[in-house]
Each structure stands twice: as structure tokens, then as C-alpha cells.
Design a protein around this motif. Structure first.
Motif, PDB file in Angstrom:
ATOM      1  N   GLU A  40       0.843  -1.128   0.116  1.00  0.00           N
ATOM      2  CA  GLU A  40      -0.038  -0.015   0.005  1.00  0.00           C
ATOM      3  C   GLU A  40       0.780   1.330   0.118  1.00  0.00           C
ATOM      4  OE1 GLU A  40      -3.248  -0.173  -0.559  1.00  0.00           O
ATOM      5  OE2 GLU A  40      -3.526  -2.122  -0.641  1.00  0.00           O
ATOM      6  N   ALA A  41       1.929   1.161   0.742  1.00  0.00           N
ATOM      7  CA  ALA A  41       2.977   2.305   0.757  1.00  0.00           C
ATOM      8  C   ALA A  41       3.511   2.686  -0.762  1.00  0.00           C
ATOM      9  CB  ALA A  41       3.997   2.038   1.403  1.00  0.00           C
ATOM     10  N   ALA A  42       3.725   1.620  -1.465  1.00  0.00           N
ATOM     11  CA  ALA A  42       4.267   1.661  -2.882  1.00  0.00           C
ATOM     12  C   ALA A  42       3.050   2.298  -3.745  1.00  0.00           C
ATOM     13  CB  ALA A  42       4.561   0.177  -3.340  1.00  0.00           C
ATOM     14  N   GLU A  43       2.086   1.976  -3.469  1.00  0.00           N
ATOM     15  CA  GLU A  43       0.539   2.292  -4.073  1.00  0.00           C
ATOM     16  C   GLU A  43       0.412   3.923  -3.895  1.00  0.00           C
ATOM     17  OE1 GLU A  43      -2.912  -0.084  -3.635  1.00  0.00           O
ATOM     18  OE2 GLU A  43      -1.927  -1.621  -4.377  1.00  0.00           O
ATOM     19  N   LEU A  44       0.674   4.239  -2.565  1.00  0.00           N
ATOM     20  CA  LEU A  44       0.607   5.638  -2.466  1.00  0.00           C
ATOM     21  C   LEU A  44       1.671   6.572  -2.921  1.00  0.00           C
ATOM     22  CD1 LEU A  44      -0.474   8.150  -0.349  1.00  0.00           C
ATOM     23  CD2 LEU A  44       1.288   7.196   1.168  1.00  0.00           C
ATOM     24  N   MET A  45       3.001   5.894  -3.081  1.00  0.00           N
ATOM     25  CA  MET A  45       4.265   6.557  -3.629  1.00  0.00           C
ATOM     26  C   MET A  45       3.909   6.706  -5.276  1.00  0.00           C
ATOM     27  SD  MET A  45       7.526   5.117  -1.945  1.00  0.00           S
ATOM     28  CE  MET A  45       7.301   3.375  -2.548  1.00  0.00           C
ATOM     29  N   GLU A  46       3.185   5.982  -5.773  1.00  0.00           N
ATOM     30  CA  GLU A  46       2.930   6.091  -7.197  1.00  0.00           C
ATOM     31  C   GLU A  46       2.157   7.566  -7.840  1.00  0.00           C
ATOM     32  OE1 GLU A  46       1.828   2.127  -9.709  1.00  0.00           O
ATOM     33  OE2 GLU A  46       0.527   2.381  -8.003  1.00  0.00           O
ATOM     34  N   LEU A  64      -6.458  13.830  -3.955  1.00  0.00           N
ATOM     35  CA  LEU A  64      -6.508  13.954  -2.737  1.00  0.00           C
ATOM     36  C   LEU A  64      -7.339  12.753  -2.205  1.00  0.00           C
ATOM     37  CD1 LEU A  64      -6.393  17.537  -1.390  1.00  0.00           C
ATOM     38  CD2 LEU A  64      -4.532  15.960  -0.920  1.00  0.00           C
ATOM     39  N   SER A  65      -8.499  12.792  -2.805  1.00  0.00           N
ATOM     40  CA  SER A  65      -9.283  11.354  -2.697  1.00  0.00           C
ATOM     41  C   SER A  65      -8.480  10.207  -2.642  1.00  0.00           C
ATOM     42  CB  SER A  65     -10.600  11.542  -3.197  1.00  0.00           C
ATOM     43  OG  SER A  65     -11.470  10.460  -3.157  1.00  0.00           O
ATOM     44  N   ASP A  66      -7.903   9.674  -3.808  1.00  0.00           N
ATOM     45  CA  ASP A  66      -7.364   8.721  -4.149  1.00  0.00           C
ATOM     46  C   ASP A  66      -6.216   8.445  -3.135  1.00  0.00           C
ATOM     47  OD1 ASP A  66      -9.144   8.149  -6.269  1.00  0.00           O
ATOM     48  OD2 ASP A  66      -7.475   8.942  -8.001  1.00  0.00           O
ATOM     49  N   ILE A  67      -5.406   9.596  -3.099  1.00  0.00           N
ATOM     50  CA  ILE A  67      -4.344   9.219  -1.934  1.00  0.00           C
ATOM     51  C   ILE A  67      -4.698   9.132  -0.451  1.00  0.00           C
ATOM     52  CG2 ILE A  67      -2.501  10.805  -0.717  1.00  0.00           C
ATOM     53  CD1 ILE A  67      -2.057  12.370  -3.515  1.00  0.00           C
ATOM     54  N   GLY A  68      -5.739   9.680  -0.041  1.00  0.00           N
ATOM     55  CA  GLY A  68      -6.399   9.543   1.204  1.00  0.00           C
ATOM     56  C   GLY A  68      -6.835   7.938   1.173  1.00  0.00           C
ATOM     57  N   GLU A  69      -7.322   7.189   0.288  1.00  0.00           N
ATOM     58  CA  GLU A  69      -7.533   5.892   0.113  1.00  0.00           C
ATOM     59  C   GLU A  69      -6.331   5.107   0.543  1.00  0.00           C
ATOM     60  OE1 GLU A  69     -10.322   4.194  -2.750  1.00  0.00           O
ATOM     61  OE2 GLU A  69     -11.775   5.735  -2.158  1.00  0.00           O
ATOM     62  N   GLU A  70      -5.219   5.542  -0.333  1.00  0.00           N
ATOM     63  CA  GLU A  70      -4.059   4.601  -0.030  1.00  0.00           C
ATOM     64  C   GLU A  70      -3.568   4.891   1.549  1.00  0.00           C
ATOM     65  OE1 GLU A  70      -3.405   2.590  -2.118  1.00  0.00           O
ATOM     66  OE2 GLU A  70      -4.176   3.194  -3.982  1.00  0.00           O
ATOM     67  N   LEU A  71      -3.500   6.097   2.091  1.00  0.00           N
ATOM     68  CA  LEU A  71      -3.145   6.348   3.125  1.00  0.00           C
ATOM     69  C   LEU A  71      -4.084   5.393   4.400  1.00  0.00           C
ATOM     70  CD1 LEU A  71      -1.121   7.696   4.968  1.00  0.00           C
ATOM     71  CD2 LEU A  71      -2.727   9.638   4.989  1.00  0.00           C
ATOM     72  N   ALA A  72      -5.434   5.468   3.913  1.00  0.00           N
ATOM     73  CA  ALA A  72      -6.293   4.726   4.724  1.00  0.00           C
ATOM     74  C   ALA A  72      -6.057   3.288   4.898  1.00  0.00           C
ATOM     75  CB  ALA A  72      -7.757   5.046   4.373  1.00  0.00           C
ATOM     76  N   ASP A  73      -5.694   2.515   3.592  1.00  0.00           N
ATOM     77  CA  ASP A  73      -5.133   1.327   3.709  1.00  0.00           C
ATOM     78  C   ASP A  73      -3.771   1.125   4.413  1.00  0.00           C
ATOM     79  OD1 ASP A  73      -7.151   0.586   1.957  1.00  0.00           O
ATOM     80  OD2 ASP A  73      -5.989   0.829  -0.075  1.00  0.00           O
ATOM     81  N   ILE A  74      -2.903   1.952   4.436  1.00  0.00           N
ATOM     82  CA  ILE A  74      -2.056   1.844   5.389  1.00  0.00           C
ATOM     83  C   ILE A  74      -2.267   1.701   6.819  1.00  0.00           C
ATOM     84  CG2 ILE A  74       0.366   2.909   5.911  1.00  0.00           C
ATOM     85  CD1 ILE A  74       0.535   3.789   2.917  1.00  0.00           C
TER      86      ILE A  74
END
Length: 130
Positions: A40-46, A64-74
Motif C-alpha cells: 500500500e505504501a508503494a501504491e501511495l508513492m505512485e 487527494l481522494s485517491d491518496i487518502g484511500e491509499e493512506l487509509a489502507d496503510i
């Protein structure tokens, strides 16, 4: 629920309930959860991969919405890992912060971004102990 009204324990309990209702404890091993955090951290970095520093600070709402979802997954996987290992996150975070305060004394590191080992060399050269 919001940050100012929700405790880490509230979130950990919600995650435990979610996992239990799906019989996922069998899959939520420390190995699998730690790997999931890294994925998930890699997906955030993308989301930031080809952006300039300035562009990374001025993101459109959909990004921001997409980034928030990745951060939420982490965070979700981190909470599940804390549950699996029976770690008290508050104790763990505060202990780590205390360690970081010792490793990065504000009077030496303010405005600098070196790794802590750089400051250990400074201590050795000025005769102070580690």
C-alpha cells in the motif's frame, strides 16, 4: 467520527470486528500484514512518482481522494498488525518518539535532514556521549 473524537482503540476495535466478521484472522498474520503495508505504501508513492515538489503540495481534489484511500489502507493494515501482535499503539508511538527525540536533538537538527548517524559523528567529535 473524526480525528478529534476517535481513539486509536476505537479504530483497532473496528478493524478487529471487520476482520472477525469475515473470518480473516487466518490471513492476518504479521508477515502478510507487514507485506500489505509495504504494498500500500508503494501504491501511495505512485501518486507522487512524477510530480514536482510543488505539484505534490497542490493536489487536485480527486487526487487527494485517491491518496487518502491509499493512506487509509496503510493505517488499516497497521491497525490490524497492532491487533495481531497485541501492541498498544499509543505506548509504541510514544516510546518511538522519545527515542527520536534522543536521536534528533532539536538544537542540533533544526532545519537539517541528515540521518541520525550523522549527528552521532558530531557527538563523537565534540566528546559527548551517545
Amino acid at each position: 467520527m473524526s480525528d478529534d473524537r476517535t481513539t486509536l482503540q476505537d479504530l483497532k476495535e473496528k478493524m478487529a470486528q471487520f476482520v472477525h466478521e469475515r473470518d480473516w484472522e487466518q490471513f492476518h498474520t504479521p508477515k502478510n500484514l507487514s507485506m500489505s503495508i509495504a504494498i500500500e505504501a508503494a501504491e501511495l508513492m505512485e501518486h507522487f512518482q512524477w510530480l514536482t515538489v510543488e505539484a505534490s503540495k497542490t493536489l487536485p481534489l480527486d487526487a487527494l481522494s485517491d491518496i487518502g484511500e491509499e493512506l487509509a489502507d496503510i493505517v488499516i493494515y497497521s491497525l490490524s498488525l497492532a491487533n495481531a501482535l497485541q501492541l498498544d499503539l499509543t505506548d509504541t508511538v510514544l516510546a518511538k518518539m522519545a527515542k527520536n527525540i534522543r536521536k534528533y536533538p532539536s538544537e542540533k537538527v533544526r532545519g537539517k535532514s541528515h540521518k541520525y548517524t550523522h549527528y552521532l559523528q558530531d557527538r563523537e567529535s565534540d566528546g559527548t556521549e551517545r
